[in-house]
Design a protein around this motif. Structure first.
Motif, mmCIF file in Angstrom:
data_model
loop_
_atom_site.group_PDB
_atom_site.id
_atom_site.type_symbol
_atom_site.label_atom_id
_atom_site.label_comp_id
_atom_site.label_asym_id
_atom_site.label_seq_id
_atom_site.Cartn_x
_atom_site.Cartn_y
_atom_site.Cartn_z
ATOM 1 N N SER A 121 0.426 -0.882 0.056
ATOM 2 C CA SER A 121 0.050 0.140 -0.056
ATOM 3 C C SER A 121 0.746 1.433 0.460
ATOM 4 O O SER A 121 2.247 1.390 0.273
ATOM 5 C CB SER A 121 -1.033 -0.101 1.269
ATOM 6 N N SER B 100 -3.952 0.597 -7.542
ATOM 7 C CA SER B 100 -2.897 0.587 -6.402
ATOM 8 C C SER B 100 -3.798 0.623 -5.693
ATOM 9 O O SER B 100 -4.779 1.420 -4.617
ATOM 10 C CB SER B 100 -1.938 1.598 -6.400
ATOM 11 N N ARG B 101 -3.180 -0.537 -4.120
ATOM 12 C CA ARG B 101 -3.708 -0.117 -2.870
ATOM 13 C C ARG B 101 -3.011 1.133 -1.726
ATOM 14 O O ARG B 101 -2.224 1.173 -2.423
ATOM 15 C CB ARG B 101 -2.972 -1.290 -2.231
ATOM 16 N N LEU B 102 -4.221 1.455 -1.450
ATOM 17 C CA LEU B 102 -3.954 2.814 0.013
ATOM 18 C C LEU B 102 -4.573 2.979 0.481
ATOM 19 O O LEU B 102 -5.461 2.521 1.353
ATOM 20 C CB LEU B 102 -4.513 4.011 -1.872
ATOM 21 N N ALA B 103 -3.064 3.255 2.047
ATOM 22 C CA ALA B 103 -3.436 3.516 2.915
ATOM 23 C C ALA B 103 -4.030 4.398 3.246
ATOM 24 O O ALA B 103 -3.741 5.917 3.177
ATOM 25 C CB ALA B 103 -2.809 3.120 3.725
ATOM 26 N N GLU C 193 -7.854 0.486 3.922
ATOM 27 C CA GLU C 193 -7.290 -0.412 3.412
ATOM 28 C C GLU C 193 -7.905 0.325 1.765
ATOM 29 O O GLU C 193 -9.519 -0.990 2.159
ATOM 30 C CB GLU C 193 -6.762 -1.716 2.979
ATOM 31 N N TRP D 171 -7.933 1.702 -1.995
ATOM 32 C CA TRP D 171 -7.339 1.615 -3.691
ATOM 33 C C TRP D 171 -7.267 3.702 -4.142
ATOM 34 O O TRP D 171 -7.873 4.039 -3.787
ATOM 35 C CB TRP D 171 -8.279 1.708 -4.691
#
Length: 393
Positions: A2, A31-34, A40, A42
């Motif tokens: 992330s 992409s994964r986003l924190a 969690e 995107w």
């Protein structure tokens, strides 16, 4: 793996998206986003994927479902109250949208051009009477959109300055909760008074027209609140950032000054190039397969507007300001069913004010170095806090 949402911008490249977005777009456009609250989700950065998400009804705008990708941004875990249509899905959103769309047609907005011209000329004349330097934000780019949205909705002119300051406070990041609550309360009370007055004596304006529909007072207040807040700060900053961009691109400034007929195309390119909305948000209502990944129900997707508007897969040489390019498909006003309702009014204001300014002041220039222009990195809407300019008297 992330990432967190990139927000840092280079001071010497104030019109570029935050550093890191271009690399993400190239390597992992989904992409994964924190998120700061531990969620969690995107991040979407490519033009094609941004438009796909914005057009897909499986992604919700409901305020109570979303997670904010940055700290300090206003958030809510409650459904929006009646009339706050920006945070609603169909069919509720559709009902309000249909009532308002007829008030924001291209034809009606173009009819306002004469008034925009008059207001702009009044402010330019006031600037000309000064010897400089002058801050264009306070002298032109804030008051013109403020007066136009207030006239459109029927806000008395003498009240606009008071309202504008409260509205600006709502967009400040990391403001103490008590200050945000005070600003919200002040704007809400102001619009309540406005609606009550129009109930007694309807006026020939958008809010006056709406008092003759079946909308409740609560709905009218919240619609007015939404439109007033959204219609001033956004256009004010787009206008200021556009002037700033032209002043640091003298070849493009010269092209527009020499041929005001390209104003329509120039405005669209400036909207693309200097995107003022850093992101918008959707939440998956069901599992959605996108770009080889599965976005699960309940996961929030942050959509990077600046990254999409600089995607080389859609715009040739996207980091170059070119007022003659085709900008078809830019997402400065969003896309899909929630595309900006007031975009035509914003276009009218930009098309009138920009040529008028650079024609009236042929030697207009920045009064400070580019890197000393104070950027609104502390606000939800990007722009400049001040734009000091000078000219030959």
């Amino acid at each position: 793996m992330s990432t967190t949402l990139p927000t840092e911008r280079r001071a010497d490249r104030p019109f570029d998206p935050p550093t890191g977005l271009a690399e993400l777009r190239e390597q992992r456009p989904l992409s994964r986003l924190a998120y700061p609250d531990g969620h969690e989700g995107w991040l979407v950065t490519s033009h094609a994927l941004v438009r796909a998400v914005l057009a897909d009804s499986r992604f919700s705008v409901r305020a109570e479902l979303r997670h904010m990708p940055i700290s300090g941004a206003p958030d809510s875990d409650q459904p929006p109250p009646p009339g706050m249509f920006g945070g609603m899905d169909a069919p509720e959103h559709t009902r309000y949208r249909n009532l308002l769309t007829g008030k924001f047609t291209v034809r009606r907005m173009r009819q306002l051009s004469e008034r925009v011209t008059q207001i702009t000329e009044e402010h330019l004349a006031a600037i000309e009477r000064q010897s400089g330097p002058v801050d264009l934000v306070t002298a032109l780019t804030q008051p013109v959109p403020a007066q136009m949205i207030c006239e459109l909705l029927g806000v008395p002119y003498q009240d606009r300055a008071r309202f504008q300051q409260h509205a600006l406070d709502l967009f400040r990041l990391n403001a103490p909760p008590e200050e945000l609550a005070a600003a919200y309360g002040a704007v809400h009370a102001f619009v309540e008074e406005l609606v009550a007055a129009k109930r007694v004596a309807p006026t020939d304006d958008l809010l006056g027209d709406l008092t003759e529909t079946d909308l409740t007072d609560e709905e009218l207040v919240n619609i007015g609140f939404s439109l007033l807040g959204a219609g001033m700060d956004t256009t004010a900053n787009m206008l200021a950032l556009s002037v700033f961009a032209l002043l640091v691109h003298p070849d493009q400034l010269a092209a527009l000054r020499a041929n005001p007929g390209i104003a329509d195309r120039a405005v669209e390119e400036l909207l693309r190039y200097a995107s003022i909305i850093p992101f918008t948000i959707r939440t998956a209502l069901t599992d959605v397969e996108l770009n080889g990944e599965v976005i699960k129900a309940g996961e929030t997707v942050t959509i990077s507007v600046p990254a999409a508007n600089r995607d080389p897969a859609h715009f040739a040489d996207p980091d170059t300001l070119d007022l003659l390019r085709s900008t078809s498909g830019h997402v400065a006003f969003g896309h899909g069913g929630h595309q900006c309702l007031g975009q035509q009014l914003a276009r009218v204001e930009l098309r009138v004010a920009l040529p008028a300014l650079i024609t009236r002041f042929p030697d207009l220039r920045l009064a400070v170095p580019v890197q000393d222009v104070a950027l609104r990195t502390d606000m939800l809407i990007y722009g400049v806090h001040a734009l000091p300019v000078v000219w030959e008297v």
